[in-house]
Write a protein that holds these residues in place. Structure first.
Motif, PDB file in Angstrom:
ATOM      1  N   ILE A   2       5.880  -9.421  13.055  1.00 37.42           N
ATOM      2  CA  ILE A   2       4.518  -9.608  12.536  1.00 37.42           C
ATOM      3  C   ILE A   2       3.933 -10.777  13.325  1.00 37.42           C
ATOM      4  O   ILE A   2       4.358 -11.919  13.185  1.00 37.42           O
ATOM      5  CB  ILE A   2       4.534  -9.940  11.030  1.00 37.42           C
ATOM      6  CG1 ILE A   2       5.121  -8.776  10.225  1.00 37.42           C
ATOM      7  CG2 ILE A   2       3.134 -10.301  10.553  1.00 37.42           C
ATOM      8  CD1 ILE A   2       4.263  -7.545  10.182  1.00 37.42           C
ATOM      9  N   GLY A   3       2.983 -10.488  14.163  1.00 34.64           N
ATOM     10  CA  GLY A   3       2.471 -11.509  15.058  1.00 34.64           C
ATOM     11  C   GLY A   3       1.278 -12.261  14.517  1.00 34.64           C
ATOM     12  O   GLY A   3       1.214 -12.632  13.332  1.00 34.64           O
ATOM     13  N   GLU A   4       0.280 -12.472  15.355  1.00 33.59           N
ATOM     14  CA  GLU A   4      -0.920 -13.243  15.053  1.00 33.59           C
ATOM     15  C   GLU A   4      -1.592 -12.693  13.797  1.00 33.59           C
ATOM     16  O   GLU A   4      -1.823 -11.505  13.664  1.00 33.59           O
ATOM     17  CB  GLU A   4      -1.859 -13.143  16.263  1.00 33.59           C
ATOM     18  CG  GLU A   4      -2.986 -14.134  16.253  1.00 33.59           C
ATOM     19  CD  GLU A   4      -4.152 -13.678  15.388  1.00 33.59           C
ATOM     20  OE1 GLU A   4      -4.880 -14.562  14.896  1.00 33.59           O
ATOM     21  OE2 GLU A   4      -4.325 -12.458  15.202  1.00 33.59           O
ATOM     22  N   GLY A   5      -1.867 -13.585  12.842  1.00 37.62           N
ATOM     23  CA  GLY A   5      -2.481 -13.190  11.582  1.00 37.62           C
ATOM     24  C   GLY A   5      -1.520 -13.144  10.418  1.00 37.62           C
ATOM     25  O   GLY A   5      -1.937 -13.156   9.265  1.00 37.62           O
ATOM     26  N   GLY A   6      -0.199 -13.081  10.713  1.00 39.64           N
ATOM     27  CA  GLY A   6       0.802 -13.056   9.657  1.00 39.64           C
ATOM     28  C   GLY A   6       1.077 -14.438   9.103  1.00 39.64           C
ATOM     29  O   GLY A   6       0.574 -15.454   9.590  1.00 39.64           O
ATOM     30  N   ARG A   7       1.921 -14.476   8.073  1.00 42.57           N
ATOM     31  CA  ARG A   7       2.287 -15.737   7.429  1.00 42.57           C
ATOM     32  C   ARG A   7       3.770 -15.719   7.082  1.00 42.57           C
ATOM     33  O   ARG A   7       4.304 -14.702   6.647  1.00 42.57           O
ATOM     34  CB  ARG A   7       1.477 -15.954   6.141  1.00 42.57           C
ATOM     35  CG  ARG A   7      -0.015 -16.158   6.369  1.00 42.57           C
ATOM     36  CD  ARG A   7      -0.302 -17.520   6.999  1.00 42.57           C
ATOM     37  NE  ARG A   7      -1.737 -17.751   7.163  1.00 42.57           N
ATOM     38  CZ  ARG A   7      -2.434 -17.407   8.230  1.00 42.57           C
ATOM     39  NH1 ARG A   7      -1.837 -16.790   9.237  1.00 42.57           N
ATOM     40  NH2 ARG A   7      -3.728 -17.664   8.308  1.00 42.57           N
ATOM     41  N   GLY A   8       4.438 -16.861   7.266  1.00 39.17           N
ATOM     42  CA  GLY A   8       5.826 -16.980   6.881  1.00 39.17           C
ATOM     43  C   GLY A   8       6.785 -16.652   8.008  1.00 39.17           C
ATOM     44  O   GLY A   8       6.393 -16.420   9.155  1.00 39.17           O
ATOM     45  N   LEU A   9       8.077 -16.624   7.661  1.00 39.95           N
ATOM     46  CA  LEU A   9       9.135 -16.442   8.649  1.00 39.95           C
ATOM     47  C   LEU A   9      10.045 -15.278   8.288  1.00 39.95           C
ATOM     48  O   LEU A   9      10.299 -15.008   7.119  1.00 39.95           O
ATOM     49  CB  LEU A   9      10.001 -17.697   8.751  1.00 39.95           C
ATOM     50  CG  LEU A   9       9.465 -18.889   9.521  1.00 39.95           C
ATOM     51  CD1 LEU A   9      10.421 -20.064   9.390  1.00 39.95           C
ATOM     52  CD2 LEU A   9       9.256 -18.543  10.992  1.00 39.95           C
ATOM     53  N   GLY A  10      10.574 -14.631   9.319  1.00 39.18           N
ATOM     54  CA  GLY A  10      11.632 -13.650   9.147  1.00 39.18           C
ATOM     55  C   GLY A  10      11.286 -12.539   8.173  1.00 39.18           C
ATOM     56  O   GLY A  10      10.166 -12.024   8.136  1.00 39.18           O
ATOM     57  N   ASP A  26      10.659 -12.669   5.191  1.00 37.27           N
ATOM     58  CA  ASP A  26       9.631 -13.055   4.232  1.00 37.27           C
ATOM     59  C   ASP A  26       8.232 -13.098   4.844  1.00 37.27           C
ATOM     60  O   ASP A  26       7.262 -13.417   4.153  1.00 37.27           O
ATOM     61  CB  ASP A  26       9.958 -14.433   3.637  1.00 37.27           C
ATOM     62  CG  ASP A  26      11.255 -14.426   2.844  1.00 37.27           C
ATOM     63  OD1 ASP A  26      11.543 -13.399   2.201  1.00 37.27           O
ATOM     64  OD2 ASP A  26      11.976 -15.437   2.871  1.00 37.27           O
ATOM     65  N   ARG A  27       8.131 -12.782   6.124  1.00 40.83           N
ATOM     66  CA  ARG A  27       6.821 -12.857   6.774  1.00 40.83           C
ATOM     67  C   ARG A  27       5.925 -11.742   6.236  1.00 40.83           C
ATOM     68  O   ARG A  27       6.336 -10.586   6.109  1.00 40.83           O
ATOM     69  CB  ARG A  27       6.965 -12.741   8.286  1.00 40.83           C
ATOM     70  CG  ARG A  27       5.665 -13.031   9.046  1.00 40.83           C
ATOM     71  CD  ARG A  27       5.933 -13.370  10.498  1.00 40.83           C
ATOM     72  NE  ARG A  27       4.729 -13.506  11.293  1.00 40.83           N
ATOM     73  CZ  ARG A  27       3.920 -14.565  11.298  1.00 40.83           C
ATOM     74  NH1 ARG A  27       4.198 -15.599  10.527  1.00 40.83           N
ATOM     75  NH2 ARG A  27       2.850 -14.611  12.067  1.00 40.83           N
ATOM     76  N   THR A  28       4.690 -12.101   5.936  1.00 42.12           N
ATOM     77  CA  THR A  28       3.715 -11.155   5.409  1.00 42.12           C
ATOM     78  C   THR A  28       2.626 -10.908   6.447  1.00 42.12           C
ATOM     79  O   THR A  28       2.412 -11.721   7.346  1.00 42.12           O
ATOM     80  CB  THR A  28       3.088 -11.686   4.109  1.00 42.12           C
ATOM     81  OG1 THR A  28       2.434 -12.938   4.380  1.00 42.12           O
ATOM     82  CG2 THR A  28       4.159 -11.901   3.041  1.00 42.12           C
ATOM     83  N   PRO A  29       1.904  -9.795   6.322  1.00 40.55           N
ATOM     84  CA  PRO A  29       0.955  -9.413   7.377  1.00 40.55           C
ATOM     85  C   PRO A  29      -0.432 -10.015   7.260  1.00 40.55           C
ATOM     86  O   PRO A  29      -1.318  -9.645   8.029  1.00 40.55           O
ATOM     87  CB  PRO A  29       0.885  -7.889   7.215  1.00 40.55           C
ATOM     88  CG  PRO A  29       1.105  -7.672   5.758  1.00 40.55           C
ATOM     89  CD  PRO A  29       2.096  -8.720   5.340  1.00 40.55           C
ATOM     90  N   GLY A  30      -0.631 -10.940   6.342  1.00 35.41           N
ATOM     91  CA  GLY A  30      -1.942 -11.558   6.198  1.00 35.41           C
ATOM     92  C   GLY A  30      -2.883 -10.728   5.336  1.00 35.41           C
ATOM     93  O   GLY A  30      -2.571  -9.606   4.936  1.00 35.41           O
ATOM     94  N   THR A  31      -4.035 -11.300   5.078  1.00 32.21           N
ATOM     95  CA  THR A  31      -5.025 -10.629   4.224  1.00 32.21           C
ATOM     96  C   THR A  31      -6.413 -10.773   4.822  1.00 32.21           C
ATOM     97  O   THR A  31      -6.674 -11.658   5.646  1.00 32.21           O
ATOM     98  CB  THR A  31      -5.028 -11.245   2.809  1.00 32.21           C
ATOM     99  OG1 THR A  31      -5.320 -12.657   2.903  1.00 32.21           O
ATOM    100  CG2 THR A  31      -3.682 -11.055   2.124  1.00 32.21           C
ATOM    101  N   GLY A  32      -7.301  -9.915   4.375  1.00 31.96           N
ATOM    102  CA  GLY A  32      -8.698 -10.008   4.778  1.00 31.96           C
ATOM    103  C   GLY A  32      -8.878  -9.869   6.276  1.00 31.96           C
ATOM    104  O   GLY A  32      -8.130  -9.169   6.960  1.00 31.96           O
ATOM    105  N   PRO A  33      -9.876 -10.570   6.820  1.00 32.37           N
ATOM    106  CA  PRO A  33     -10.161 -10.460   8.252  1.00 32.37           C
ATOM    107  C   PRO A  33      -8.998 -10.916   9.141  1.00 32.37           C
ATOM    108  O   PRO A  33      -8.914 -10.507  10.298  1.00 32.37           O
ATOM    109  CB  PRO A  33     -11.380 -11.382   8.436  1.00 32.37           C
ATOM    110  CG  PRO A  33     -11.985 -11.492   7.092  1.00 32.37           C
ATOM    111  CD  PRO A  33     -10.851 -11.427   6.116  1.00 32.37           C
TER     112      PRO A  33
END
Length: 436
Positions: free
Chosen positions: A75-83, A85-92
């Motif tokens: 999960i690259g640019e725009g995601g949050r967290g590590l490994g 547990d990394r999430t794909p982000g929200t909104g724009p």
């Protein structure tokens, strides 16, 4: 008879592996300037290098994850967290695409023998463009990059879904969209105008008298120095066996003999890093967005052919190093297999393994808006048939016990001091941005 005996002995030595008289040593690695490596450590974890200032090199190559990210496809640019547990982000800011390939580990890439990088080998040491490298930037790659690692460090910065961001979001990705090298001066200015970075560059480079002289070349060289020195690992049980004959555990020793003998693993996983740095087709289960091209928008990954445009290179990928391989799951260019047992068995019978593979085996964080396409390519029977035909390995029967012994040997390639890195993750970075 004597000639026959000599040939038999030579074959035995080749199959049972390298002599203990030729261990890997620190002399085999690039020499780096400590001040540049320390500067590179900060840059490696600083989101200032990304278009939207929200991801760093360390996000996908983290110390806590053995220099990887623990995911099949990142999960690259725009995601949050590590490994995991990394999430794909929200909104724009939400991601628009998964990273098409598995994030490779960085162990021992500072070895002097390393001559080609990326899964498809799109970066090679070469004089083709007069700058030392054959790369996606061709003649626009700047002069002065002092290692292949320094050159490699620049390309994630230009990748839309990795670090650059989407067109229209920032000036870096907009410039890259015009030409690959045009974003680098923007990043260099961002960095050198931070007073702490400016002083560090002046202190680390003899030819830099003022921060205004810092370019992307010094940034790349610092990142290369950090990666080359930070991820050296040459103190595994196998290294002890090779250096001074310290016996491996019984199952690992039997696995070593299989690896260099009957199982034929060393045909490709050869040399001090356990890679021939060549390209081979293994028929891994296909999934993900693929590494699409402008004229080939299908969600597939043709591997080396994407670089050479040669049909004989279709679906071939670079042989990975096996040092510390037990720490760097999941395995394969797309992270298809979660365990060493799984990837070993795939090598032994790719067809049966691919047929039995289940989509649940892919370590993919949930991204609902991308889920429909995650496994779409598997519905294309003709494409699946093409990939199944492109194989450089043939079935080789081994017992369950022998597979377990091979896995035991692969564990014996894990360094004893893998968690004791020279610099590690910094507590802060000069930009003041949060770090992963």
């Amino acid at each position: 008879m004597r000639l026959s005996h000599a040939l038999h002995l030579l074959c035995f030595l080749i199959l049972t592996g390298p002599s203990r008289a030729d261990p890997i040593t620190m002399d085999d690695f690039l020499s780096v300037d400590p001040a540049q490596a320390r500067l590179g450590q900060l840059l490696f974890y600083d989101p200032i290098l990304s278009g939207n200032r929200n991801i760093s090199c360390g996000t996908c190559h983290h110390h806590s994850l053995a220099s990887g990210d623990g995911l099949s496809l990142g999960i690259g640019e725009g995601g949050r967290g590590l490994g995991r547990d990394r999430t794909p982000g929200t909104g724009p800011e939400a991601i628009r695409k998964r990273i098409p390939r598995n994030a490779p580990a960085l162990w021992n890439l500072g070895h002097k023998s390393v001559r080609v990088l990326f899964h498809d080998g799109r970066l090679e040491i070469s004089d083709q463009y007069g700058n030392g490298f054959d790369s996606p930037a061709e003649e626009w790659l700047p002069q002065g990059l002092n290692s292949i690692l320094a050159a490699q460090a620049l390309f994630p910065l230009t990748a839309q879904f990795e670090m650059a961001g989407n067109v229209g979001e920032n000036d870096v990705t907009g410039a890259v969209h015009d030409r690959i090298d045009l974003g680098w001066p923007i990043i260099a200015k961002r960095v050198r105008t931070i007073p702490e970075y400016g002083a560090l560059f002046v202190g680390a480079y003899d030819h830099i008298d003022t921060p205004a002289e810092v370019t992307i070349v010094e940034i790349g060289n610092a990142l290369g120095a950090f990666m080359a020195s930070e991820w050296i690992s040459i103190d595994s049980p196998y290294d002890a066996w090779q250096r001074d004959g310290t016996p491996l555990p019984g199952n690992a020793e039997r696995g070593r003999q299989l690896f260099f003998g009957k199982a034929q693993c060393s045909t490709c996983h050869s040399g001090p890093l356990f890679t021939d740095q060549e390209f081979h087709a293994l028929g891994l289960p296909a999934f993900g967005p693929g590494r699409t091209r402008a004229f080939d928008p299908m969600p597939r990954d043709v591997g080396r052919m994407g670089e050479t445009n040669l049909i004989e290179d279709a679906y071939r990928f670079r042989t990975p190093s096996l040092r510390n391989v037990a720490l760097t799951a999941p395995y394969g260019h797309n992270g298809a297999f979660a365990s060493l047992d799984g990837i070993v068995r795939h090598h032994l019978d790719p067809g049966a393994s691919a047929d039995a593979w289940q989509v649940a085996e892919a370590a993919l964080p949930d991204v609902p808006w991308l889920a429909e396409g995650d496994f779409l390519i598997r519905q294309d029977s003709r494409e699946m048939a093409r990939q199944a035909r492109a194989l450089d390995v043939r079935p080789l029967p081994l017992s369950d016990a022998e597979v377990a012994e091979l896995v035991a040997f692969l564990h014996a390639l894990t360094g004893q001091s893998v968690t004791a890195r020279p610099l590690g993750r910094p507590d802060r970075v000069p930009s003041g941005l949060p770090i992963d």
